[in-house]
Write a protein that holds these residues in place. Structure first.
Motif, short mmCIF file in Angstrom:
data_model
loop_
_atom_site.label_atom_id
_atom_site.label_comp_id
_atom_site.label_asym_id
_atom_site.label_seq_id
_atom_site.Cartn_x
_atom_site.Cartn_y
_atom_site.Cartn_z
N SER A 80 0.85 -1.19 0.00
CA SER A 80 0.00 0.00 0.00
C SER A 80 0.89 1.24 0.00
CB SER A 80 -0.92 0.00 1.23
OG SER A 80 -1.69 1.19 1.26
N SER A 82 0.29 4.37 -0.20
CA SER A 82 -0.19 5.50 0.62
C SER A 82 0.20 5.34 2.09
CB SER A 82 -1.70 5.65 0.47
OG SER A 82 -2.37 4.45 0.82
N ASP A 83 0.42 4.11 2.53
CA ASP A 83 0.86 3.89 3.91
C ASP A 83 2.23 4.50 4.17
OD1 ASP A 83 -1.45 2.51 4.37
OD2 ASP A 83 -0.54 0.52 4.37
N HIS A 84 2.96 4.78 3.11
CA HIS A 84 4.32 5.31 3.22
C HIS A 84 4.39 6.77 2.74
CE1 HIS A 84 5.36 1.12 3.87
NE2 HIS A 84 4.71 0.84 2.75
N ALA A 107 10.68 1.36 1.54
CA ALA A 107 9.39 0.68 1.74
C ALA A 107 9.39 -0.72 1.16
CB ALA A 107 8.26 1.51 1.11
#
Length: 491
Positions: A80, A82-84, A107
């Motif tokens: 994902s 967007s998590d990073h 990531a």
């Protein structure tokens, strides 16, 4: 046993590329080559299962590029972006802003738990001795995981041998340039005393003027760790090159790594769909333009998928390659900035600008293409050699600086500039461009010699991956290396 070969059991190869087009594509092409090897009955009629491991968007793109009936499989690892703090579609580096590349790179290591679970399941089901991982240079943690599970592991270098050897040496044992060094000052490498590196090239590798005195750059530290993990836990290097193209480079990388090395290249796409076809709407426009031009008269320009030169230098470049008197009848540019001369070039029939993905292999194969102004990424280098097209090099960062050296030493390239973050075109840039383009596309002895040598390299590159002839002999060096690779992975 005469001409009969014994069935040698099965093996499962897991191919895990870094999440970037310049890595995904050669891994896909390697998978196709391995599949073809199994279909031809190579390596003692061993049955091969091949699985490419990546994230969902990349898997979907790669799957669309497979021919109908292919047996190559895929395994998805959850990711994902967007998590990073990355754009939601950033599963490949070409969709990541340059400033966010470190975040993206770090990531990818968070995929390790999912990969370990996948590898555990496959090894448990098929037997750990029947599984081998071929992983990217940037994914050194896969070697650690494979070793812990008792599974064979090889590192696949999508870069060339010479550049990889030099880059690894710079990362692991950097030359001690003083801060007061001039751009053209040179130092020998600790691992290779006969290889000298300019200060400006060193800076474009480490991208940090303090590196060497202050080894705190997090990206270089990460890359050092990845390479060290590979060299410590992997059991071999698979390299996208051939003995004919890079004898010196192969000697250097073997000296540095001490690992068995398999030169299986050129691993490139030579037909069918590619992973970028769906994002290349201007393909037919490019070919129609080339159809309208004389033989060997068009300059193709591309700086790859991840970086480009500053706008001011791009305009200087444009002024230089189209002066009066230059033999070039046109230009084809990949991914120019919106402020570039798209309308002007099209209206006067001088050029084409492609904003998406250019059909690079088709362009290089076209008779009207006379030279390739390239960033010297290794995929582009191999594709140029495959089609016998001379290269005007403008390497930007990292391994590209040393890929350009290989082309110059082979006699098929000439460098117009070097560096993006440091260096570049320099003063009187347009004059330099004009002179180089005239040299490569002209009718002088230098141009003729480059075209002759490019034609020779084209034959050598294709011979390296050639299959056996009618009497079962004459396999290319890279085919033999591929067979040795498979045998070493499962015997």
């Amino acid at each position: 046993m005469g001409h009969e070969q014994q069935e040698r059991g099965s093996g499962h190869l897991l191919l895990f590329p870094f999440l970037a087009q310049g890595h995904l594509i050669p891994f896909l092409n390697l998978a196709k080559r391995l599949e073809s090897l199994g279909q031809r009955g190579g390596s003692g009629h061993r049955r091969l299962a091949i699985t490419i491991v990546s994230t969902p968007r990349n898997v979907a793109s790669l799957h669309r590029a497979l021919p109908a009936g292919s047996s190559i499989g895929f395994a998805e690892l959850p990711f994902s972006p967007s998590d990073h703090g990355l754009p939601p579609d950033a599963e490949s580096a070409d969709a990541v802003p340059l400033h966010a590349f470190p975040t993206f790179t770090f990531a990818t290591e968070l995929l390790q738990p999912s990969f370990e679970k996948l590898l555990t399941e496959i090894a448990g089901r098929e037997g750990r001795k029947n599984v081998c991982v071929l992983a990217d240079m940037f994914l050194g943690w896969t070697a650690e995981t494979a070793r812990a599970l008792g599974v064979q592991h090889r590192m696949f270098l999508t870069n060339g041998a010479y550049a990889s050897a030099v880059i690894f040496s710079i990362w692991l044992r950097p030359p001690s340039f003083p801060r007061s060094a001039d751009p053209d000052d040179e130092l020998a490498l600790a691992d290779f005393p006969d290889v000298r590196v300019r200060y400006v090239d060193f800076l474009n590798v480490v991208l940090n003027e303090d590196y060497g005195t202050d080894r705190s750059d997090p990206v270089v530290a990460y890359l050092c760790r990845m390479v060290s993990l590979h060299l410590r836990h992997s059991s071999g290097l698979v390299i996208n090159t051939s003995e004919e193209i890079e004898p010196k480079g192969l000697h250097l990388i073997v000296k540095l790594s001490g690992l068995p090395t398999f030169a299986v290249g050129p691993v490139i796409g030579v037909g069918g769909r590619t992973a970028t076809d769906d994002t290349a709407p201007d393909q037919d426009m490019c070919i129609k333009f080339l159809d309208s031009k004389p033989q060997a008269s068009v300059l193709y320009v591309s700086f790859g998928s991840q970086s480009s030169i500053p706008a001011s230098q791009m305009m200087e470049l444009a002024r230089g390659w189209r002066p009066a008197g230059v033999r070039s009848s046109g230009w084809c540019v990949h991914r120019w900035s919106p402020t570039g001369p798209r309308g002007e070039g099209r209206g006067r029939g001088q050029g084409v600008v492609v904003r998406g993905w250019a059909p690079q292999m088709r362009i290089l194969a076209h008779a009207s293409t006379g030279a390739f102004l390239s960033h010297c990424g290794w995929n582009s280098v191999l594709e140029s050699l495959w089609h016998g097209v001379p290269v005007v090099g403008w390497p930007l960062i990292g391994d590209q600086l040393f890929d350009s050296r290989v082309l110059v030493e082979l006699g098929v390239g000439v460098e117009v500039a070097s560096g993006r973050c440091f260096g570049g075109l320099g003063s009187k840039g347009s004059e330099r461009v004009r002179d180089v383009v005239e040299t490569v596309l002209g009718d002088g002895d230098k141009a003729k010699d480059m075209r002759r040598k490019a034609a020779e390299m084209k034959k050598l590159a294709r011979a390296a991956v050639g299959a056996a002839d009618g009497d079962g002999k004459g396999k290319g060096s890279s085919v033999l290396a591929m067979e040795r690779l498979v045998d070493s992975a499962f015997d």
